[in-house]
Enzyme design. Sequence first.
Site, PDB file in Angstrom:
ATOM      1  N   LYS A   1       0.735  -0.794   0.173  1.00 61.06           N
ATOM      2  CA  LYS A   1      -0.183   0.000   0.022  1.00 61.06           C
ATOM      3  C   LYS A   1       0.508   0.992  -0.359  1.00 61.06           C
ATOM      4  CE  LYS A   1      -3.100  -2.745  -0.598  1.00 61.06           C
ATOM      5  NZ  LYS A   1      -3.768  -2.634  -1.742  1.00 61.06           N
TER       6      LYS A   1
ATOM      7  N   GLY B   1       2.490   2.721  -3.194  1.00 58.85           N
ATOM      8  CA  GLY B   1       2.302   2.980  -4.017  1.00 58.85           C
ATOM      9  C   GLY B   1       2.819   2.002  -5.235  1.00 58.85           C
ATOM     10  N   THR B   2       2.196   0.195  -4.941  1.00 62.05           N
ATOM     11  CA  THR B   2       3.256  -0.040  -5.917  1.00 62.05           C
ATOM     12  C   THR B   2       2.294   0.026  -7.066  1.00 62.05           C
ATOM     13  OG1 THR B   2       2.796  -1.594  -4.156  1.00 62.05           O
ATOM     14  CG2 THR B   2       3.148  -3.165  -6.125  1.00 62.05           C
TER      15      THR B   2
ATOM     16  N   TRP C   1       0.612   2.319  -8.779  1.00 62.28           N
ATOM     17  CA  TRP C   1       1.029   3.938  -9.249  1.00 62.28           C
ATOM     18  C   TRP C   1       2.502   3.010  -9.667  1.00 62.28           C
ATOM     19  CZ3 TRP C   1       1.741   8.232  -6.603  1.00 62.28           C
ATOM     20  CH2 TRP C   1       1.594   9.621  -7.971  1.00 62.28           C
TER      21      TRP C   1
ATOM     22  N   HIS D   1       7.671  -7.746  -1.935  1.00 60.49           N
ATOM     23  CA  HIS D   1       6.863  -6.746  -0.967  1.00 60.49           C
ATOM     24  C   HIS D   1       7.710  -7.555   0.002  1.00 60.49           C
ATOM     25  CE1 HIS D   1       3.109  -4.464  -2.272  1.00 60.49           C
ATOM     26  NE2 HIS D   1       2.250  -5.250  -2.019  1.00 60.49           N
TER      27      HIS D   1
ATOM     28  N   ARG E   1       6.286   5.161   1.538  1.00 59.92           N
ATOM     29  CA  ARG E   1       4.916   6.486   2.189  1.00 59.92           C
ATOM     30  C   ARG E   1       4.729   6.808   3.144  1.00 59.92           C
ATOM     31  NH1 ARG E   1      -1.699   4.747   0.250  1.00 59.92           N
ATOM     32  NH2 ARG E   1      -1.780   6.922   0.010  1.00 59.92           N
TER      33      ARG E   1
ATOM     34  N   ARG F   1      -7.741   3.592  -4.600  1.00 52.32           N
ATOM     35  CA  ARG F   1      -9.042   4.021  -3.477  1.00 52.32           C
ATOM     36  C   ARG F   1      -9.436   5.402  -3.446  1.00 52.32           C
ATOM     37  NH1 ARG F   1      -9.607   5.127   1.896  1.00 52.32           N
ATOM     38  NH2 ARG F   1      -6.963   5.345   2.208  1.00 52.32           N
ATOM     39  N   LYS F   2      -8.448   5.895  -2.707  1.00 52.60           N
ATOM     40  CA  LYS F   2      -8.499   7.597  -3.081  1.00 52.60           C
ATOM     41  C   LYS F   2      -7.273   8.175  -3.372  1.00 52.60           C
ATOM     42  CE  LYS F   2     -10.924   8.873   1.271  1.00 52.60           C
ATOM     43  NZ  LYS F   2     -11.407   9.137   2.850  1.00 52.60           N
TER      44      LYS F   2
HETATM   45  P1  PAP Z   1      -0.893  -2.944  -3.323  1.00 58.01           P
HETATM   46  O1  PAP Z   1       0.540  -2.889  -2.654  1.00 58.01           O
HETATM   47  O2  PAP Z   1      -1.731  -4.411  -3.081  1.00 58.01           O
HETATM   48  O3  PAP Z   1       0.077  -3.788  -4.730  1.00 58.01           O
HETATM   49  P2  PAP Z   1      -0.650  -0.155  -3.860  1.00 58.01           P
HETATM   50  O4  PAP Z   1      -0.214   0.102  -5.103  1.00 58.01           O
HETATM   51  O5  PAP Z   1       0.715   0.591  -2.952  1.00 58.01           O
HETATM   52  O6  PAP Z   1      -0.710  -1.775  -2.899  1.00 58.01           O
HETATM   53  O7  PAP Z   1      -1.068   0.445  -2.788  1.00 58.01           O
HETATM   54  C1  PAP Z   1      -3.055   0.752  -3.249  1.00 58.01           C
HETATM   55  C2  PAP Z   1      -2.536   2.506  -3.189  1.00 58.01           C
HETATM   56  O8  PAP Z   1      -2.342   3.395  -3.851  1.00 58.01           O
HETATM   57  C3  PAP Z   1      -3.917   3.177  -2.663  1.00 58.01           C
HETATM   58  O9  PAP Z   1      -4.280   4.522  -1.628  1.00 58.01           O
HETATM   59  P3  PAP Z   1      -5.062   4.574  -0.731  1.00 58.01           P
HETATM   60  O10 PAP Z   1      -5.713   3.181   0.005  1.00 58.01           O
HETATM   61  O11 PAP Z   1      -4.737   5.049   0.209  1.00 58.01           O
HETATM   62  O12 PAP Z   1      -6.507   5.272  -1.309  1.00 58.01           O
HETATM   63  C4  PAP Z   1      -4.268   3.130  -4.106  1.00 58.01           C
HETATM   64  O13 PAP Z   1      -5.609   4.245  -3.770  1.00 58.01           O
HETATM   65  C5  PAP Z   1      -3.338   4.447  -4.202  1.00 58.01           C
HETATM   66  N1  PAP Z   1      -3.107   4.403  -6.111  1.00 58.01           N
HETATM   67  C6  PAP Z   1      -2.630   3.384  -6.670  1.00 58.01           C
HETATM   68  N2  PAP Z   1      -3.186   4.235  -8.272  1.00 58.01           N
HETATM   69  C7  PAP Z   1      -2.565   5.187  -8.018  1.00 58.01           C
HETATM   70  C8  PAP Z   1      -2.086   6.768  -8.491  1.00 58.01           C
HETATM   71  N3  PAP Z   1      -2.122   6.114 -10.279  1.00 58.01           N
HETATM   72  N4  PAP Z   1      -2.175   8.161  -8.220  1.00 58.01           N
HETATM   73  C9  PAP Z   1      -1.970   7.505  -7.086  1.00 58.01           C
HETATM   74  N5  PAP Z   1      -2.403   6.585  -6.036  1.00 58.01           N
HETATM   75  C10 PAP Z   1      -2.952   5.277  -6.274  1.00 58.01           C
END
Ligand code: PAP
Length: 335
Positions: free
Chosen positions: A80, A82-83, A85, A142, A162, A297-298
């Site tokens: 969680k 930013g993977t 992204w 991870h 993060r 999510r957000k």
């Molecule tokens: P993972 O560890 O399961 O692979 P990961 O992608 O690292 O998940 O984290 C998901 C978070 O990245 C989510 O954060 P939030 O719960 O605070 O919203 C997700 O919304 C956020 N995320 C995914 N894609 C993007 C993006 N393109 N830009 C910014 N944040 C993003």
Amino acid sequence: MSIPPSLPITESKEDGDYIKLCKEYDYLIETIPKGNGWNVKHLYKYNGFWLNPIGIKANLLLHAYFKSHPTDIFLASFMKSGTTWLKALMISTINRHRYNFTDHHLHHHGPQSTFPSIDIEFQSYPITDFMHISAPRLFATHLPRTLLPPSVTSCKFIYICRDPKDVLVSKWFFMNKIRDTDLPPLSFDEAFDLFCQGISDFGPFWEHVLSYWRASLDAPDKILFLKYEEVKEQPEAVVRKLATFMGEPFTAEEDEQRVAENIVNMCSFENLSNLEVNKTGVFNIGIGKVGNREFFRKGKIGDWKNYMTEEMKQRIDGITHEKLKGSGLAFGENA
Ligand code: PAP
């Protein structure tokens, strides 16, 4: 979603190493410390880090069977951070000559499925050797640096971290989505307490981050250390860093065509989360399938403010301050 209490072990007469590994796994699960899990009943403390049972088996398999190559590039992260992204940014940066921005691979595939996560791929036997992937092969993990096989020190790593407060909130939401249906929902108070104790998949968070931070100080040419907050603030600068680090900086011609800007726009939260594939598609996380939408999510900095009391904030910031003291690394208002 549920994980079988004991993993099915298919004994193969041809592979004595695998049988040995299964016995080691059985022994470990019986003997190492366990704590409350987030999506499964228990996490186990394995070589200083908390993993779920399948994660421990995957780690044993990884060490026994993974053959790294010096041209491999890993995306490493605590859950969680930013993977999703970074996967999108990396794949579109490295493949920028193959696709145009109007009909792109990412329009049809969720970012999570664009390159393999070794934590998932090594959950089951027999193992894929990944020889069919052309160099540079991209992998995600991870796992903390210290739980990876020593051979990966010759590979490049991009590490994304993060603010732990946002990581915790994001992880709490996600883990409740994939939580074993036999278990009651995980309350935020319990998740908070477990996180602060370090009991969280791939945790403790701070030791995870430090494992890559220290390695990046020792070998900055091998580890590109990034923060989610930095990607939010200067996405184009980060895309340029990625391109250079992965061996192909942007050319003057690409700058004229605003390629870095196009990559940033295509991989933005708004764009990706609104694609049909990310609204309705699914991703196999090994223990089952999860909707791609759960990875969006957000996508904001500071959502923790909606869930943590001032007291909670003080506690977690205090732990972060203590653990990272003297390392040169900081998060939040201290960064
Ligand atoms: P993972 O560890 O399961 O692979 P990961 O992608 O690292 O998940 O984290 C998901 C978070 O990245 C989510 O954060 P939030 O719960 O605070 O919203 C997700 O919304 C956020 N995320 C995914 N894609 C993007 C993006 N393109 N830009 C910014 N944040 C993003």
